[in-house]
Design a protein around this motif. Structure first.
Motif, mmCIF file in Angstrom:
data_model
loop_
_atom_site.group_PDB
_atom_site.id
_atom_site.type_symbol
_atom_site.label_atom_id
_atom_site.label_comp_id
_atom_site.label_asym_id
_atom_site.label_seq_id
_atom_site.Cartn_x
_atom_site.Cartn_y
_atom_site.Cartn_z
ATOM 1 N N ALA A 37 -0.466 4.890 -1.362
ATOM 2 C CA ALA A 37 -1.400 5.542 -0.437
ATOM 3 C C ALA A 37 -0.675 6.026 0.805
ATOM 4 N N ARG B 127 -0.411 9.753 2.445
ATOM 5 C CA ARG B 127 -0.764 9.996 3.854
ATOM 6 C C ARG B 127 0.414 10.581 4.618
ATOM 7 N N PRO C 41 -2.964 8.248 -5.673
ATOM 8 C CA PRO C 41 -3.314 6.848 -5.416
ATOM 9 C C PRO C 41 -4.396 6.302 -6.327
ATOM 10 N N ASP D 182 0.834 -1.214 0.000
ATOM 11 C CA ASP D 182 0.000 0.000 0.000
ATOM 12 C C ASP D 182 0.865 1.260 0.000
#
Length: 531
Positions: free
Chosen positions: A29, A33, A236, A26
Motif C-alpha cells: 500500500a 501511495r 494492493p 504495509d
C-alpha cells in the motif's frame, strides 16, 4: 489482454517470507501511495520524484488524441520515415514497440539512432529524405550530448533541403528544458512533455515510448489498457503471493543474493526484441553498491549453471524457465513492461538499494568530457591493435587470475546486421571456451543501459572493449568537435571509469579494416586455451 506470469516454484519460502514482512510493514500500500521510505528512510533524491511510473497507464491517456492527430497528419503528408534520436530510456521502449507491433498501412517506419559513430549517422542520412522524414528528438534532460549532437546534424540536413525544417521535428522532453526552448524557437511541429516524476528507464508508457509507437500506427489506447490491467494485478487488492510483480521481483533478488545473479532472458515471438529494454531496466536499477542482477539478453544457454535463472518471455516461453511471462498479443508487451518495472522496484527493496538512481553513470560522462578536451590520462589503457597478440594474452591472463562472472563485449562500431552476427559468433566462442556468460553492447548505446552495472554492480566482470578508426571526420554543426571525437572520447572515458572501479578492461582496436579485424579477433579467441 492475455498476459500471465508464473514460476515453477509456486509459493516459494522466499515469497512467503517477504510477503509476511511486507504485510507487517504495509509495504504494498505504501508503494501505491508513492511512499519513498519503502526504499530509503529518510527519503533521498531520485526516489520521491521517480514514482510517477506507477500510474502512467492513467496519466498517459491525455496523450492519445495528440498522438492520433500527429499520425493522421504524417500519413496525409506522405511521411515515410521517422528518425528517433535518443539514448537509453528515451529510445529503447520505442525500438521494442517498433519491432513488436505491426506497422499500420501507410504509416512511416521508425529508425532509432542511438549511436555517435559517424558511419551510422551517414547511413541514416543517406537512407532518408528530409522531405518525407520526421525527426523525433527525445531527451528527458534536454541536454544529452549524443541526442543533441544528432539533432544538430539532422537539423542542418533538413535546413538545407526544406524551407520550413521545424515542421519536420518533434521534441519529447521534460518541462522547462533547453530542448523545449529550442523547439519553441525553431517552430517544431510538436513538443510533447514527459512527466518529471518518471525516470528514463521507467518511461516506456510515457511520451517517450507512446509517441513513436503511435506514429507507426500502433493502437496507443490498447497499449495503455494492457498496462492498466496488469497494474491492477500488482495492486494492493491482490494477495502478495498472487502479485506477479512482487513474486518475480522477490525471486530475482533472492536468486542474486544466493549467487544466481544472472537473469538470462530468452525472448520469443511476439516479444523477441524486449531484451534490449529489459537489460537497461534491470542493470541500471539494481547494479550498484557492489550488488545487482546481471541481465543476459539471449546468447548461449549454460545448462546446469548455478549462477543464473532463466526468464522466458513470449507466446510460448521455454518450459524450464524460472520465471515465465506469457504474452499472447503484441500489444500486451506494455503489460509485460509494467510487470517488470514493478518487479525491479520490488527487487530493489529486497536487495536494499535505490532502484531509481544511477550513481556511477556520471563518472564515465565526466571522464569522456576530459578526453574530449585532451585532459584524460590514458593510464596505460590505450587499445592494442587487433593484429597483435597482446590483447588476447591479456584476456587469458585476466581470466586465469580471477573467477569470471561474465564477459562484456563493448563494441564502438555501427550496429549493423553484419557486425551483430560477427559479435554473436565471438560471444559464442568466448562462452564455449570460458564457460562464462557473455553480453554484447554497442557503444555508446550501452553506456545508457548496462554501463551503471559495469561500474557499480557485482564484481567479477571482464570487459572487452572494441574500437576502430572511424575514418574521415563528420563534424557536429555549431560545435568544435566531430562525431569521431565524441565516440572516441566516450570509449576512453568508459575505459578510465572501469579502471577507476578496479574492473579489468582489455581494449582492442580494429584499425580501418573492421570486417577483417573482427574475423581476426574470432580466430584468436578460438585459439585460446584455458590453463
Amino acid at each position: 489482454m492475455m498476459l500471465a506470469v508464473s514460476t515453477p516454484f509456486g509459493s516459494s519460502p522466499e515469497i512467503e517470507r517477504h510477503a509476511t514482512r511486507w504485510r507487517a510493514n504495509d509495504t504494498i500500500a505504501r508503494i501505491w501511495r508513492k511512499d519513498p521510505t519503502v526504499w530509503s528512510d529518510p527519503p533521498v533524491p531520485e526516489i520521491a520524484d521517480r514514482l510517477g511510473w506507477l500510474d502512467t497507464h492513467s496519466t498517459s491517456r491525455g496523450l492519445v488524441e495528440q498522438i492520433s492527430t500527429l499520425h493522421t497528419t504524417a500519413v496525409s503528408m506522405g511521411i515515410s520515415d521517422l528518425v528517433l534520436c535518443g539514448m537509453g530510456g528515451s529510445s529503447l521502449a520505442a525500438e521494442v514497440f517498433a519491432a513488436t507491433l505491426p506497422l499500420a498501412e501507410g504509416s512511416p517506419r521508425l529508425t532509432v539512432v542511438d549511436s555517435t559513430h559517424p558511419d551510422t549517422v551517414r547511413a541514416v542520412t543517406s537512407d532518408t529524405d528530409p522531405a518525407t522524414t520526421w525527426y523525433i528528438i527525445a531527451s528527458k534532460s534536454g541536454e544529452t550530448i549524443e541526442t543533441m549532437s544528432l539533432y544538430r546534424h539532422f537539423w542542418e540536413q533538413a535546413s538545407r533541403a526544406l524551407a520550413d525544417p521545424g515542421s519536420h521535428f518533434i521534441a519529447i522532453t521534460d518541462p522547462d528544458t533547453s530542448l523545449q526552448t529550442i523547439a519553441a524557437d525553431r517552430s517544431f511541429r510538436a513538443t510533447l512533455l514527459a512527466d518529471r516524476d518518471v525516470g528514463g528507464r521507467y518511461s516506456a508508457l510515457t511520451a517517450f515510448g507512446l509517441v513513436p509507437a503511435g506514429l507507426i500506427g500502433a493502437d496507443v489506447t490498447t497499449l495503455i489498457d494492457a498496462a492498466g490491467g496488469v497494474a491492477a494485478q500488482c495492486g494492493p487488492d491482490t494477495p502478495l503471493e498472487e502479485n506477479p510483480g512482487f513474486c518475480a521481483g522477490v525471486l530475482m533478488a533472492e536468486s542474486a543474493r544466493s549467487g544466481m545473479d544472472k537473469a538470462h532472458i530468452i525472448a520469443s515471438s511476439p516479444t523477441g526484441a524486449v531484451g534490449i529494454w529489459i537489460e537497461q531496466l534491470i542493470a541500471e536499477s539494481t547494479g550498484k553498491q557492489g550488488v545487482g542482477i546481471i541481465p543476459i539478453d539471449g546468447g548461449p544457454r549454460i545448462d546446469g549453471s548455478q549462477f543464473s535463472m532463466l526468464v522466458g518471455i513470449g507466446s510460448a516461453p521455454v518450459d524450464d524457465a524460472d520465471i515465465r511471462i506469457t504474452v499472447a498479443h503484441p500489444h500486451d508487451v506494455a503489460g509485460m513492461m509494467f510487470v517488470l518495472e514493478f518487479a525491479t522496484a520490488v527487487a530493489g527493496e529486497v536487495l536494499g538499494i535505490n532502484p531509481f538512481d544511477q550513481p556511477d553513470v556520471q563518472m564515465a560522462k565526466r571522464l569522456a568530457g576530459q578526453a574530449m578536451h585532451g585532459e584524460l590520462d590514458p593510464i596505460g589503457l590505450d587499445p592494442t591493435n587487433v593484429t597483435e597478440t597482446v590483447w588476447v594474452e591479456s584476456l587469458k591472463r585476466i581470466l586465469a587470475e580471477r573467477p569470471t562472472s561474465y564477459i562484456s563485449i563493448q563494441a564502438y562500431i555501427p550496429q549493423t546486421p553484419e557486425n551483430t552476427s560477427c559479435l554473436d559468433a565471438l560471444r559464442w566462442a568466448l562462452s564455449e571456451i570460458t564457460g562464462a556468460y557473455v553480453t554484447i553492447g554497442f557503444g555508446p548505446r550501452f553506456l545508457h543501459s548496462t554501463g551503471q552495472l559495469h561500474k557499480g554492480g557485482p564484481p567479477g566482470g571482464v570487459y572487452l572493449q572494441i574500437t576502430e578508426d572511424t575514418g574521415s571526420d563528420l563534424g557536429v554543426p555549431g560545435t568544435g568537435y566531430t562525431f569521431n571525437d565524441l565516440i572516441a572520447a566516450q570509449a576512453s572515458g568508459d575505459r578510465a571509469a572501469l579502471a577507476d572501479r578496479g574492473r579489468p578492461v582489455v581494449a582492442v582496436d580494429l584499425g580501418f579494416a573492421r570486417d577483417q579485424g573482427l574475423r581476426e579477433m574470432l580466430e584468436q579467441v578460438r585459439g585460446m586455451t584455458q590453463d
